[in-house]
Design an enzyme around this catalytic site. Structure first.
Site, PDB file in Angstrom:
ATOM      1  N   ASN A   1      -4.888   0.650  -3.045  1.00 20.60           N
ATOM      2  CA  ASN A   1      -4.164   1.901  -3.224  1.00 20.60           C
ATOM      3  C   ASN A   1      -3.466   1.858  -4.584  1.00 20.60           C
ATOM      4  O   ASN A   1      -2.471   1.155  -4.744  1.00 20.60           O
ATOM      5  CB  ASN A   1      -3.132   2.044  -2.085  1.00 20.60           C
ATOM      6  CG  ASN A   1      -2.223   3.245  -2.276  1.00 20.60           C
ATOM      7  OD1 ASN A   1      -2.505   4.133  -3.067  1.00 20.60           O
ATOM      8  ND2 ASN A   1      -1.113   3.265  -1.535  1.00 20.60           N
TER       9      ASN A   1
ATOM     10  N   LYS B   1      -1.845   4.140  -6.019  1.00 19.91           N
ATOM     11  CA  LYS B   1      -0.652   5.000  -6.052  1.00 19.91           C
ATOM     12  C   LYS B   1      -0.666   5.884  -7.308  1.00 19.91           C
ATOM     13  O   LYS B   1      -1.734   6.303  -7.737  1.00 19.91           O
ATOM     14  CB  LYS B   1       0.618   4.155  -5.967  1.00 19.91           C
ATOM     15  CG  LYS B   1       0.567   3.146  -4.812  1.00 19.91           C
ATOM     16  CD  LYS B   1       1.907   2.573  -4.477  1.00 19.91           C
ATOM     17  CE  LYS B   1       1.733   1.471  -3.446  1.00 19.91           C
ATOM     18  NZ  LYS B   1       2.950   1.096  -2.793  1.00 19.91           N
TER      19      LYS B   1
ATOM     20  N   HIS C   1       0.394   7.507   4.624  1.00 19.02           N
ATOM     21  CA  HIS C   1       1.061   6.372   3.966  1.00 19.02           C
ATOM     22  C   HIS C   1       2.578   6.566   4.072  1.00 19.02           C
ATOM     23  O   HIS C   1       3.070   7.695   4.006  1.00 19.02           O
ATOM     24  CB  HIS C   1       0.624   6.305   2.494  1.00 19.02           C
ATOM     25  CG  HIS C   1       1.052   5.035   1.825  1.00 19.02           C
ATOM     26  ND1 HIS C   1       2.331   4.835   1.380  1.00 19.02           N
ATOM     27  CD2 HIS C   1       0.374   3.890   1.558  1.00 19.02           C
ATOM     28  CE1 HIS C   1       2.422   3.615   0.851  1.00 19.02           C
ATOM     29  NE2 HIS C   1       1.245   3.026   0.950  1.00 19.02           N
TER      30      HIS C   1
ATOM     31  N   GLU D   1       4.873   6.182   2.033  1.00 21.00           N
ATOM     32  CA  GLU D   1       5.497   6.876   0.904  1.00 21.00           C
ATOM     33  C   GLU D   1       5.348   8.386   1.058  1.00 21.00           C
ATOM     34  O   GLU D   1       6.215   9.158   0.648  1.00 21.00           O
ATOM     35  CB  GLU D   1       4.895   6.364  -0.422  1.00 21.00           C
ATOM     36  CG  GLU D   1       5.412   4.960  -0.721  1.00 21.00           C
ATOM     37  CD  GLU D   1       4.500   4.112  -1.586  1.00 21.00           C
ATOM     38  OE1 GLU D   1       3.547   4.642  -2.177  1.00 21.00           O
ATOM     39  OE2 GLU D   1       4.748   2.891  -1.660  1.00 21.00           O
TER      40      GLU D   1
ATOM     41  N   GLU E   1       1.343  -1.024   8.235  1.00 18.53           N
ATOM     42  CA  GLU E   1       2.100  -1.269   7.015  1.00 18.53           C
ATOM     43  C   GLU E   1       3.596  -1.186   7.319  1.00 18.53           C
ATOM     44  O   GLU E   1       4.181  -0.081   7.279  1.00 18.53           O
ATOM     45  CB  GLU E   1       1.741  -0.230   5.960  1.00 18.53           C
ATOM     46  CG  GLU E   1       0.296  -0.282   5.526  1.00 18.53           C
ATOM     47  CD  GLU E   1       0.148   0.159   4.077  1.00 18.53           C
ATOM     48  OE1 GLU E   1      -0.401  -0.607   3.291  1.00 18.53           O
ATOM     49  OE2 GLU E   1       0.622   1.255   3.739  1.00 18.53           O
TER      50      GLU E   1
ATOM     51  N   GLY F   1       5.645  -3.002  -1.335  1.00 17.19           N
ATOM     52  CA  GLY F   1       6.171  -3.052  -2.702  1.00 17.19           C
ATOM     53  C   GLY F   1       7.445  -3.850  -2.836  1.00 17.19           C
ATOM     54  O   GLY F   1       8.135  -3.762  -3.851  1.00 17.19           O
TER      55      GLY F   1
ATOM     56  N   SER G   1       2.736  -5.944   0.535  1.00 22.81           N
ATOM     57  CA  SER G   1       2.852  -7.098  -0.362  1.00 22.81           C
ATOM     58  C   SER G   1       1.778  -8.161  -0.138  1.00 22.81           C
ATOM     59  O   SER G   1       2.067  -9.355  -0.181  1.00 22.81           O
ATOM     60  CB  SER G   1       4.258  -7.699  -0.273  1.00 22.81           C
ATOM     61  OG  SER G   1       5.226  -6.761  -0.706  1.00 22.81           O
TER      62      SER G   1
HETATM   63  C1  PEP Z   1       0.530   0.069  -0.128  1.00 27.83           C
HETATM   64  O1  PEP Z   1       0.698   0.812  -1.075  1.00 27.83           O
HETATM   65  O2  PEP Z   1      -0.068   0.490   0.867  1.00 27.83           O
HETATM   66  C2  PEP Z   1       1.019  -1.297  -0.189  1.00 27.83           C
HETATM   67  C3  PEP Z   1       0.844  -2.068   0.836  1.00 27.83           C
HETATM   68  O3  PEP Z   1       1.661  -1.680  -1.359  1.00 27.83           O
HETATM   69  P1  PEP Z   1       2.023  -3.189  -1.793  1.00 27.83           P
HETATM   70  O4  PEP Z   1       0.772  -4.022  -1.576  1.00 27.83           O
HETATM   71  O5  PEP Z   1       2.386  -3.098  -3.233  1.00 27.83           O
HETATM   72  O6  PEP Z   1       3.127  -3.666  -0.919  1.00 27.83           O
END
Ligand code: PEP
Length: 252
Positions: free
Chosen positions: A9, A11, A95, A97, A167, A173, A213
């Site tokens: 992803n 973003k 997601h 976000e 997630e 992040g 992460s």
């Molecule tokens: C994500 O954007 O779905 C995500 C898991 O980000 P990160 O790996 O940076 O934590």
């Protein structure tokens, strides 16, 4: 046997020209098929260009969101057919976000899933609790509610075609990852919930990715867990080497 799936992803990173460079590096680094499916999800503005780069490679194209309507007066939005038309095969839906900053609801997630499936896109449906919810002992209930909303009214064969992504919001992040046991346990709970809501056979075959992460140095211990069928990767998908290392760690 569930085929591992690794999705990147990107973003809101990468202009179209930067995205081409990254996509080319990923195609080059991941040139040998090894049984793992790999998807990259650039921003809308780079989808067409990246689609040209990945054509004929083992890398599939995915989008980060869509609108549920077929077409219409929805300024700023993009439909499933538009994504399909430029070569997308996957789309991330729900997601955290989008839930956190753009008011995405479980009902919206459900409508988006239906639209994606109707256009033959594979939805990657995200669920996950916040830190406060986990600390209050509500993580399992929250994820269950999100699943109920997302999958509401879907036929078993439609659920089989999508992928779920657990997630935990506190791990996205932040550099803080769920432990392999925490992730594995939640994935088992998600599978149990799908069995209850949909069908036991479908629950056994649906893929559940972990996201939060994931990096090259923790991917293996997560991906070797029996309930973890792949990863949704944010930050570490922005570099070809780290993304390729994560994809390699998914090989069964
Ligand atoms: C994500 O954007 O779905 C995500 C898991 O980000 P990160 O790996 O940076 O934590």
């Amino acid at each position: 046997m569930r085929t591992p799936l690794i999705a990147g992803n990107w973003k809101m990173y990468k202009t179209s020209s930067e995205a081409i460079v990254l996509a080319k590096a990923i195609v080059k680094t991941l040139s040998t098929p090894d049984g793992t499916q790999v998807v990259i999800c650039p921003p809308f503005t780079a989808l067409a260009a990246v689609g040209q780069v990945v054509v004929g490679s083992r890398i599939s194209l995915g989008a980060q969101d869509l609108h549920w309507a077929k077409e219409g007066a929805y300024t700023g939005e993009v439909s499933a057919e538009m994504l399909r038309d430029i070569g997308c095969r996957y789309v991330i839906i729900g997601h955290s976000e989008r839930r956190q900053y753009f008011g995405e609801t479980d009902e919206g997630v459900n409508k988006k899933c239906r639209a994606a499936l109707a256009s033959d896109l594979t939805p990657i449906v995200c669920v996950g609790e916040t830190l406060a919810e986990r600390e209050a002992g509500r993580a399992y209930g929250i994820v269950e509610t999100q699943l109920k909303g997302a999958l509401s009214g879907l036929l078993p064969e439609q659920v089989q075609r999508l992928a779920l992504a657990y997630e935990p919001v506190w791990a996205i992040g932040t550099g803080r990852t769920a432990t392999p046991s925490q992730a594995d346990e939640m994935h088992a709970h998600i599978r149990k919930t799908v069995a209850m809501l949909v069908d036991a056979e479908i629950a056994r075959s649906v893929r559940i990715l972990y996201g939060g992460s994931v990096k090259s140095d923790n991917a293996k211990e997560l991906l070797e867990r029996s309930e973890i069928d792949g990863a949704l990767v944010g930050g570490a998908s922005l570099q070809a080497d780290s993304f390729a290392a994560i994809a390699a760690a998914a090989k069964r």
